[in-house]
Design an enzyme around this catalytic site. Structure first.
Site, PDB file in Angstrom:
ATOM      1  N   ASP A  25       0.878  -1.169   0.000  1.00 15.85           N
ATOM      2  CA  ASP A  25       0.000   0.000   0.000  1.00 15.85           C
ATOM      3  C   ASP A  25       0.914   1.218   0.000  1.00 15.85           C
ATOM      4  OD1 ASP A  25      -1.733   2.097   0.430  1.00 15.85           O
ATOM      5  OD2 ASP A  25      -2.623   1.281   2.264  1.00 15.85           O
ATOM      6  N   TYR A  72      -8.418  14.814  -8.824  1.00  9.64           N
ATOM      7  CA  TYR A  72      -7.481  13.894  -9.477  1.00  9.64           C
ATOM      8  C   TYR A  72      -6.390  14.682 -10.201  1.00  9.64           C
ATOM      9  CZ  TYR A  72      -5.740  10.441 -12.829  1.00  9.64           C
ATOM     10  OH  TYR A  72      -4.929   9.627 -13.576  1.00  9.64           O
ATOM     11  N   LYS A  89      -2.182  14.892  -9.472  1.00  5.99           N
ATOM     12  CA  LYS A  89      -1.216  14.631 -10.529  1.00  5.99           C
ATOM     13  C   LYS A  89      -0.403  15.884 -10.859  1.00  5.99           C
ATOM     14  CE  LYS A  89      -2.066  10.268 -11.434  1.00  5.99           C
ATOM     15  NZ  LYS A  89      -1.048   9.225 -11.181  1.00  5.99           N
TER      16      LYS A  89
END
Length: 271
Positions: free
Chosen positions: A56, A148, A152
């Protein structure tokens, strides 16, 4: 010569496609993912060339331990693919604090932990190539995928800094801005915000605009990545996808035009 890859998010989507391509090329791969069972078939085909690591990436201590194991597995690390990630889909106002923090824990902090963990190994070797898998959308936000894109975009900026900080050690870094591929990001990799009724009209328009087309299979992108890692002087940035290249280019042109339209106001302030 056989190279050693460390790929996060290796069990599905782009990570799986890159893992398959590297193994087919005769390279060795350490594939990391929360669930490595989907890699069982590849492990049977390539028992001496694939090591699977449950991981993870949001767990910083686990990341450092896994990277040490990866480096020890084959004695080196040549190509690091920071691919693990998920999608938080919904309007910014709708997202809960827990959703936002969990999203950034994987997409931003997870990738940062991997980068931090691999750098001592690559620096000691005096070589290595880090591929930071971002998106064509890092140039700006867009409704429903703003968080999102934000994660990024932040990784994009961090990666620019890392590239300049570590080139003195012989380390290369490429920000790989992926287009839309059928990676499962919008299904198994998606967390959806609770929909607010006042965004229904916009949400419906976006869903209609996106349609049901899932995109090209991830394997289509793999040959480009294989060519990228073969380059002696790889680019700092690479857009992967023909249509995506056009969209990014158009966005850059539009942004430049807006800057120029308001240049007179910008120049009224010193600095």
């Amino acid at each position: 010569m056989s190279r050693v890859w460390f790929i996060t998010g290796a069990s599905r989507g782009l990570g799986r496609a890159f893992t398959e391509a590297a193994l087919q090329a005769g390279d060795r791969v350490v594939g990391a993912a929360r669930n490595v069972e989907p890699l069982d078939d590849l492990a049977r085909k390539h028992p001496a060339h694939l090591v699977r690591l449950p991981l993870d990436v949001a767990d910083r201590a686990a990341v450092f331990e896994a990277v040490d194991q990866a480096a020890a597995a084959f004695g080196q690390l040549d190509i690091v693919v920071n691919n693990a990630g998920g999608l938080l889909l919904g309007m910014v106002e709708e997202a809960t604090e827990d959703q936002i923090r969990a999203h950034f824990d994987v997409n931003l902090f997870g990738a940062t932990w991997v980068t931090q963990a691999v750098l001592p190994h690559l620096r000691a070797q005096g070589s290595g190539h880090i591929l930071q898998i971002t998106t064509m959308g890092t140039g700006g936000g867009f409704p429903m995928v703003g968080l999102y894109a934000a994660g990024k975009s932040a990784l994009d900026s961090i990666s620019e800094a890392v590239a300049m900080e570590t080139e003195q050690f012989g380390i290369k870094l490429t920000i790989v801005q992926m287009g839309g591929y059928d990676t499962g990001l919008f299904t198994t990799g998606t967390t959806t915000t609770p929909p607010a009724p006042h965004y229904k009209e916009l949400r419906d328009k976006l869903i209609e605009m996106w349609g049901d087309e899932a995109g090209e299979p991830p394997a289509v992108a793999a040959p480009v990545i294989m060519k990228l890692v073969d380059l002696p002087n790889p680019p700092r940035r690479l857009i992967v996808g023909s249509a995506s290249y056009d969209i990014v280019h158009q966005d850059l042109q539009a942004r430049t035009a807006e800057y120029r339209a308001w240049e007179h106001l910008s120049r009224q302030a010193a600095g």
